[in-house]
Design a protein around this motif. Sequence first.
Motif, PDB file in Angstrom:
ATOM      1  N   ARG A  64       0.865  -1.183   0.000  1.00 23.80           N
ATOM      2  CA  ARG A  64       0.000   0.000   0.000  1.00 23.80           C
ATOM      3  C   ARG A  64       0.902   1.233   0.000  1.00 23.80           C
ATOM      4  O   ARG A  64       1.178   1.819   1.050  1.00 23.80           O
ATOM      5  CB  ARG A  64      -0.906   0.010   1.232  1.00 23.80           C
TER       6      ARG A  64
ATOM      7  N   SER B 230       0.592   4.155  -2.179  1.00 17.95           N
ATOM      8  CA  SER B 230      -0.062   5.447  -2.411  1.00 17.95           C
ATOM      9  C   SER B 230      -1.062   5.761  -1.308  1.00 17.95           C
ATOM     10  O   SER B 230      -1.560   4.868  -0.604  1.00 17.95           O
ATOM     11  CB  SER B 230      -0.788   5.428  -3.759  1.00 17.95           C
TER      12      SER B 230
ATOM     13  N   SER C 172      -4.070   6.800  -1.763  1.00 19.26           N
ATOM     14  CA  SER C 172      -5.363   6.238  -2.156  1.00 19.26           C
ATOM     15  C   SER C 172      -5.475   4.777  -1.739  1.00 19.26           C
ATOM     16  O   SER C 172      -6.516   4.349  -1.199  1.00 19.26           O
ATOM     17  CB  SER C 172      -5.539   6.357  -3.668  1.00 19.26           C
TER      18      SER C 172
END
Length: 543
Positions: free
Chosen positions: A33, A35, A37
């Motif tokens: 993970r 980013s 977003s």
Amino acid sequence: MATITRTAALDDMHTGDIRGALGTIAVDDHAPRASLSAKLKTLLAIVGPGLIVMVGDNDAGAFQTYGQAGQNYGTHLLWTLLLLVPVLYVNQEMVLRLGAVTGVGHARLILERFGKFWGAFSVIDLFILNALTIITEFIGITLAAGYLGVPKVVAVALAAVVIISAAFTGSFRRFERIAVSFCVGSLLLIPLYFIVHPASSQMAHGFVTPGLPGGSGQLATVMLLVISIVGTTVAPWQLFFQQSYVIDKRITPRFMRYEKTDLWIGIVIVVVGAAALMGITAAAFAGTKGVGNFTDVAGLANGIAAHAGKVAGVIFAVALLDASIIGAFAVSLSSAYAIGDVLGLNHSLHRGVKQAKGFYAVYGALILGAAAIVLIPGSPLGLLTEGVQVLAGVLLPSATVFLLLLCNDKSVLGPWVNRRGTNLFTSGVVAVLITLSVVLTASVLFPRISGHQIVLIMEACGAASVLAGAFALARARRSPRRELTAQDATIEGRDNWRMPPLATLSTPLLSTARKIGLSALRLYLAVAMVLVIVKIVQVALGH
């Protein structure tokens, strides 16, 4: 990629995709993970356990306790909420770690690691306490409905249908979506706060200025209210609920950071809500005859309406109704999970009613039983509320002791065992909880206890805690420090470490000191429970 250890998960429904209210994470999704977003999507999928357990804590009993503090003492007890923040986090962080790493519920771990006596005791006492707590949730429902003009029978019946139906869907995701929706409803206290508009300066002063209002003559009364705030904010059912719910949601150590963020979100909401309740009721009753004359939450609604208008009173009643329902959700589930753990029943919201009959039967029976008792004319509801307070005071220290012991069990948590700082802090918390438990039990059993006698009890408990702490510290310094393997010490190694199946673990050896400590705890619990039963019988008989 590191090899994943075979886990001790007792139910195949506790493994697989994470299907949360706000997102899904596939079981084979190992992508980093990187980013913002991606991190946000992961957090949304994980959010639930910490949020629900914390918001569920601001239930009908919390409305009464925080409201009483605000009505009788204004903003003078707001400081207690800040002190409870680290206690809430440390306790709940330990159980979410136990759930994610072990895949086994809290009650089952106690049974397997400490024997049948403590396993049975933890479940039986929790079941009794939770049953009484659910009754208080329905008391809140009837009082809120009464203020809104809804007949008592209709309100109780509709609430029971909603609470039971939400869990009986056979879909974890559907239940969580319903529960999270009610959690959003708890935010009604924020617009109510701005409608009533307590003075910001008084709120700030209450947070940063510790003190016990009322003078020495009211020390016993104020201390009991402070203890009630602690008992309302830190409850035994929370430990059992969050550990099992983390397991049922299939959260693993790989998502520990996200689950801790979920917990912090819940803590912020619960503290903001508690502070808002104190501030709202403080402003509503300031300068009125109601100061010092708390009755119940219906009286709070009337006082708020008289001060800020009918809309404010309605918002308060709706918020109380919402809080009572989410509290009933969480408390009932904690019992059903614990019973399923100990008896080896299928216990998962991923299963339908036919596949987990015992689990759903416990959940439904608790709700229907509480609803029936509240509707019985002349039911001793005040006595039941008193019983909840006493039993919570007796059970909470023992629950925290076993939590601390489990989080130092290397066979159970491996590289996830507590650090020394966590142990020191939690040991201090246990000492405070035991002291408050003794004070609460003594105060309920002996209503005429004086402030001086309460101080003596606290001093005696404090001295005993210092001696016990010194002994434990001396033993810890002589014990060899735990060494991690090279694999366990890496982030990837920790993220993939799971407790092996329970049957493969060696039976823990209890030291002489630990046996003495557990025996003393057993003696205290036995004496306290006997005294409580005697007191309740006396009250029931009118003596």
